[in-house]
Design a protein around this motif. Structure first.
Motif, short mmCIF file in Angstrom:
data_model
loop_
_atom_site.label_atom_id
_atom_site.label_comp_id
_atom_site.label_asym_id
_atom_site.label_seq_id
_atom_site.Cartn_x
_atom_site.Cartn_y
_atom_site.Cartn_z
N GLU A 144 0.83 -1.21 0.00
CA GLU A 144 0.00 0.00 0.00
C GLU A 144 0.87 1.26 0.00
N VAL A 145 1.86 1.29 0.88
CA VAL A 145 2.73 2.46 0.97
C VAL A 145 3.47 2.68 -0.35
N LEU A 146 4.02 1.61 -0.91
CA LEU A 146 4.76 1.74 -2.17
C LEU A 146 3.85 2.27 -3.27
N GLU A 147 2.63 1.77 -3.34
CA GLU A 147 1.70 2.23 -4.37
C GLU A 147 1.25 3.67 -4.11
N GLU A 148 1.10 4.06 -2.84
CA GLU A 148 0.71 5.43 -2.51
C GLU A 148 1.76 6.45 -2.92
N ILE A 149 3.03 6.07 -2.92
CA ILE A 149 4.06 7.02 -3.36
C ILE A 149 4.30 6.95 -4.86
N GLY A 150 3.54 6.10 -5.56
CA GLY A 150 3.60 6.04 -7.01
C GLY A 150 4.34 4.86 -7.59
N MET A 151 4.85 3.97 -6.75
CA MET A 151 5.57 2.81 -7.27
C MET A 151 4.58 1.83 -7.89
N LYS A 152 5.04 1.13 -8.89
CA LYS A 152 4.21 0.13 -9.56
C LYS A 152 4.90 -1.22 -9.47
N GLN A 153 4.09 -2.26 -9.25
CA GLN A 153 4.65 -3.60 -9.22
C GLN A 153 5.00 -4.01 -10.64
N GLU A 154 6.26 -4.28 -10.87
CA GLU A 154 6.75 -4.65 -12.21
C GLU A 154 6.81 -6.15 -12.41
N GLY A 155 6.91 -6.88 -11.31
CA GLY A 155 7.03 -8.32 -11.47
C GLY A 155 6.88 -9.07 -10.18
N ARG A 156 6.67 -10.37 -10.35
CA ARG A 156 6.61 -11.31 -9.23
C ARG A 156 7.47 -12.50 -9.64
N LEU A 157 8.54 -12.70 -8.91
CA LEU A 157 9.38 -13.87 -9.14
C LEU A 157 8.91 -14.95 -8.17
N ARG A 158 8.33 -15.98 -8.72
CA ARG A 158 7.72 -17.01 -7.89
C ARG A 158 8.77 -17.87 -7.20
N ASN A 159 8.47 -18.20 -5.93
CA ASN A 159 9.32 -19.10 -5.15
C ASN A 159 10.79 -18.70 -5.22
#
Length: 188
Positions: A144-159
């Protein structure tokens, strides 16, 4: 290294005499070892050595800021610009805050302040950070905090990463913030 003062925080360089407070507040959570660092050092002298090393690296350009509450003067966390590529104008950072549920707004204030500095004064184009997905409230609040400052999730590296507390493999989330995204957010 530039230091900052916000409405609730002092964001400053670490000092060698911060070691005792780090030992008392960052290595244990009651009887349970720190969730952030289960292998946290339990020896004051070792923390002093590690802190000296971090201060020296910060003096050499790998900036690390202590996050201190203005009113209580308590150290509650840090932000470290630890992966820097001047050629690519890219800066990766890591961070930690004590009691995220209690200090969520402090973390947001610190990350906004440091992100603005890195993007607009230190001239980086892209900021990145990685986060272990423990699928718990702490992970959700951090996202939530990262998204509130404008960061976007670029990826998910599984396991991809071992949670040393639970001894389980977790996903690794990668976030980024580009200068133009932050400019748009500030204009709103």
């Amino acid at each position: 290294m530039k230091e900052f003062e916000t409405s609730k925080l002092i964001i400053r360089s670490f000092k060698e005499d911060d070691a005792k407070e780090i030992l008392e507040n960052w290595t244990y959570d009651g009887k349970e070892k720190r969730k952030y660092n289960p292998k946290a050092c339990e020896d004051l002298e070792m923390i002093k050595v590690q802190l000296k090393s971090a201060i020296k690296l910060s003096d050499e350009g790998y900036q690390t800021w202590a996050i201190q509450e203005k009113d209580s003067k308590k150290l509650i966390g840090f932000v470290s610009a630890n992966e820097v590529s001047v050629e690519e104008a890219l800066c990766g950072f890591v961070f930690h805050i004590e009691s995220l549920c209690k200090n969520k707004e402090h973390l947001k204030e610190a990350l906004e302040t440091i992100s603005d500095y890195l993007l607009f004064e230190d001239d980086f184009d892209i900021l990145t950070t990685k986060l272990s997905d423990s699928k718990n409230e702490e992970t959700s609040k951090t996202v939530e905090v990262l998204e509130e400052i404008g960061m976007k999730q670029e990826g998910r590296l599984r396991n991809r990463i071992l949670n040393r507390k639970t001894n389980k493999i977790e996903d690794l989330l990668i976030f980024s913030l580009m200068r133009e995204d932050r400019e748009i957010l500030q204009a709103l």
